[in-house]
Design an enzyme around this catalytic site. Structure first.
Site, PDB file in Angstrom:
ATOM      1  N   ASP A 189      -9.441   7.602  13.479  1.00 26.47           N
ATOM      2  CA  ASP A 189      -9.594   7.573  12.011  1.00 26.47           C
ATOM      3  C   ASP A 189     -10.074   6.202  11.539  1.00 26.47           C
ATOM      4  OD1 ASP A 189      -9.493   8.609   9.462  1.00 26.47           O
ATOM      5  OD2 ASP A 189      -7.388   8.125   9.151  1.00 26.47           O
ATOM      6  N   LYS A 227       6.328  -0.176   7.574  1.00 24.91           N
ATOM      7  CA  LYS A 227       5.832   1.108   7.092  1.00 24.91           C
ATOM      8  C   LYS A 227       6.995   2.098   7.045  1.00 24.91           C
ATOM      9  CE  LYS A 227       2.111   4.418   8.144  1.00 24.91           C
ATOM     10  NZ  LYS A 227       1.021   4.707   9.102  1.00 24.91           N
ATOM     11  N   GLN A 284       4.676   4.309   2.753  1.00 27.15           N
ATOM     12  CA  GLN A 284       4.188   3.104   2.093  1.00 27.15           C
ATOM     13  C   GLN A 284       4.565   1.889   2.929  1.00 27.15           C
ATOM     14  OE1 GLN A 284       6.118   3.756  -1.679  1.00 27.15           O
ATOM     15  NE2 GLN A 284       7.809   2.352  -1.214  1.00 27.15           N
ATOM     16  N   VAL A 285       3.852   0.787   2.676  1.00 25.35           N
ATOM     17  CA  VAL A 285       3.992  -0.424   3.497  1.00 25.35           C
ATOM     18  C   VAL A 285       4.526  -1.558   2.632  1.00 25.35           C
ATOM     19  CG1 VAL A 285       2.778  -2.100   4.933  1.00 25.35           C
ATOM     20  CG2 VAL A 285       2.110   0.322   5.000  1.00 25.35           C
ATOM     21  N   ALA A 324       0.861  -1.186   0.000  1.00 25.02           N
ATOM     22  CA  ALA A 324       0.000   0.000   0.000  1.00 25.02           C
ATOM     23  C   ALA A 324       0.892   1.229   0.000  1.00 25.02           C
ATOM     24  CB  ALA A 324      -0.922   0.005   1.215  1.00 25.02           C
TER      25      ALA A 324
END
Length: 567
Positions: free
Chosen positions: A285, A150, A135-136, A129
């Site tokens: 979130d 991450k 980004q991971v 992702a």
């Protein structure tokens, strides 16, 4: 404060000015002087012909990660922007192109102090992702554990810091020079945004959030929170347990039928109520992209960069507010707003109470279908802003969190009712809240306060008794200005006495007019005429005093005579 217009800031000024002008706030642009930064651009279409609210999402995505995050924050502020824009911003995604794996490899090596080949058995070059901040990558540790790594995007901190400096400068200028700024307090909004974003850029903070939430939700069997791997984490690299699954929003109807959506939605909602009303620490979130369904039909909570902590006194009043809204009562919301709100100059108490009553009555009738607690909290905040009452920013974050949960609950189970879930769990929530207040830490703190009170009480009582014995005890009561009250009473008594004397002089002079004497004035007996003249002068003086010298002018509290009189 004047805008600096530093060369490195000019592009940011121009981008923000164009954005404000396009979406109908050109008055702010002109007042701030940002039209000089537009550098000859054509004037965009009028607000009526401007792009639809959904285009704002595209414009923010083009401007970069700072504006994407700012748009996500604005989606929680219906008191600042129209409902159409908040709805459009809710769909704002921060998906961007991944950065090269070579940069990720370099950052991991710098942060962890080891080469990838020594720290990891395997790491996939292609990210699983990619977002605006990082980004991971999926990886395998030397001990065989599968993890998610991450990595923060290179240069992102410097860019965001520069953007935030410009936005803060503009917010302060607007607060000083526009009515909208004075009412909304843009500087505090930007300060809140800066604090939130800097926390999100610190992956050590996110690692702590993951660990805390994992511990707090250990009693919820269907919820999964990945634990961080501390030895493989730093401020720009976060390594955590890998969780496989699919986003809630992308689940197929078949998968939803296989899962027990009703129970999952109930457990998720109960977990967030515990976080907000009991623990005082919550994942702020939980949009559908951050909630996954695992292969064994559990829910995983990911991306804890945005989390919030609530003060204990805030929680104490928030709990009855949420329960009252779920039950269709307005007392909790009114009590919370009056205690925690900041009243601006034109605050209208009656209008606020009336509109809150209308909101609750409207949602009470909606309970036949479904009442959304998150939407009600956001509307309470919007009503408060309209009535010049500024509520804490945490309330908007709570409202947005619960609103996202409402959407996730509807996705898992279309018949899920958030207000009914609050009512079903109200007894458990109150019990847990009470048990937390009776926890060893809180009890020990109250005991220390009681110990301090008991130690100081004898000395304080002795001091009061000594002052009473020495006739030195004074009690200041400011509810009534007794000095000026006594002065007024003396004036009244003096005026009555003077009026009686003048009346006696007139009556006596009238009786003396019947007695003939040699001493005459104006052809009349002289003594009565003298009394008449004295009475006329006295009446004029009394009238002048009443008309021009009886206005009440209280002295300031700093006046020693005032303090002496009120002591």
């Amino acid at each position: 404060m004047a805008l600096s217009f530093k060369p490195q800031h000019l592009k940011v000024y121009k981008d923000i000015a164009l954005l404000l002008w396009k979406y109908g706030r050109s008055d702010l642009v002109k007042k701030s002087g940002l039209d000089s930064a537009l550098n000859g651009h054509e004037e965009p279409a009028s607000p009526e012909k401007a792009a639809e609210a959904s285009q704002l999402t595209d414009d923010l995505e083009k401007l970069g990660p700072t504006y994407i995050k700012f748009g996500q924050l604005l989606s929680t502020r219906p008191d600042l922007i129209p409902a159409a824009y908040t709805t459009a911003l809710e769909r704002l995604q921060d998906k961007v192109e991944p950065f090269p794996f070579a940069d990720a490899e370099r950052i991991i090596a710098e942060e962890l102090g080891v080469r990838l080949s020594r720290g990891f058995q395997e790491i996939e070059p292609r990210p699983a992702a990619a977002a605006s901040l990082g980004q991971v990558h999926r990886a395998t540790l030397r001990d065989g554990r599968v993890v998610a790594v991450k990595v923060q995007r290179p240069g992102i901190r410097e860019r965001m810091t520069q953007d935030l400096d410009v936005i803060a400068e503009m917010a302060e200028f607007l607060d000083d020079h526009t009515d909208a700024g004075r009412r909304a307090d843009f500087s505090s909004i930007v300060a809140e945004f800066r604090k939130m974003l800097l926390r999100e850029l610190d992956y050590t903070q996110e690692a702590q959030n993951l660990q805390t939430l994992h511990e707090n939700l250990k009693d919820f069997p269907n919820l999964v929170v990945p634990r961080p791997i501390e030895d493989y984490s730093s401020s720009r690299v976060l390594t955590m347990e890998y969780v496989s699954g699919a986003k809630i929003a992308s689940l197929s109807p078949v998968v939803r039928l296989e899962a027990d959506g009703e129970n999952l939605a109930e457990e998720l909602f109960r977990a967030y109520l515990q976080q907000i009303l009991v623990d005082g620490f919550f994942h702020a979130d939980p949009h559908p992209g951050n909630v996954f369904m695992t292969p064994d039909k559990k829910l995983a909570l990911l991306d804890l960069g945005m989390a919030a902590r609530l003060p204990s006194d805030f929680q104490e009043d928030l709990c009855p507010m949420v329960l009252d809204l779920a039950e269709g009562r307005n007392e909790g919301a009114l009590m919370f707003a009056r205690k925690h709100g900041v009243k601006l100059q034109d605050y209208d108490e009656k209008e606020f109470s009336r509109r809150i009553g209308e909101l609750v009555a409207r949602n009470r009738s909606a309970m036949l279908n479904k009442a959304h607690i998150g939407a009600q909290i956001l509307e309470v905040r919007a009503i408060a802003a309209d009535c010049a009452l500024r509520l804490p920013p945490e309330l908007a974050l709570i409202g947005k969190t619960l609103l996202n949960l409402d959407n996730i609950g509807s996705t898992l189970a279309p018949t899920f009712d958030p207000a009914a879930a609050v009512r079903r769990n109200s007894a458990t929530l109150m019990k847990d809240h009470l048990l937390k207040s009776l926890s060893p830490g809180n009890v020990f703190a109250r005991f220390m306060e009681l110990k301090d009170f008991a130690q100081r009480l004898p000395a304080r009582v002795n001091r009061i008794m000594d002052m009473v014995a020495d006739n030195e005890l004074q009690v200041a009561v400011n509810a009534m200005d007794e000095k000026y009250l006594m002065t007024g009473m003396q004036k009244v008594a003096n005026r009555i006495t003077l009026g009686l004397i003048l009346a006696a002089m007139i009556i006596g002079a009238a009786l003396l007019m019947r007695i003939e004497t040699r001493f005459q004035l104006f052809g009349y007996p002289g003594l009565p005429i003298i009394f008449f003249l004295l009475a006329a002068v006295g009446g004029c003086v009394l009238g002048y005093q009443i008309l021009f010298h009886d206005e009440y002018k209280p002295k300031k509290e700093t006046d020693p005579e005032y303090r002496k009189g009120s002591g």
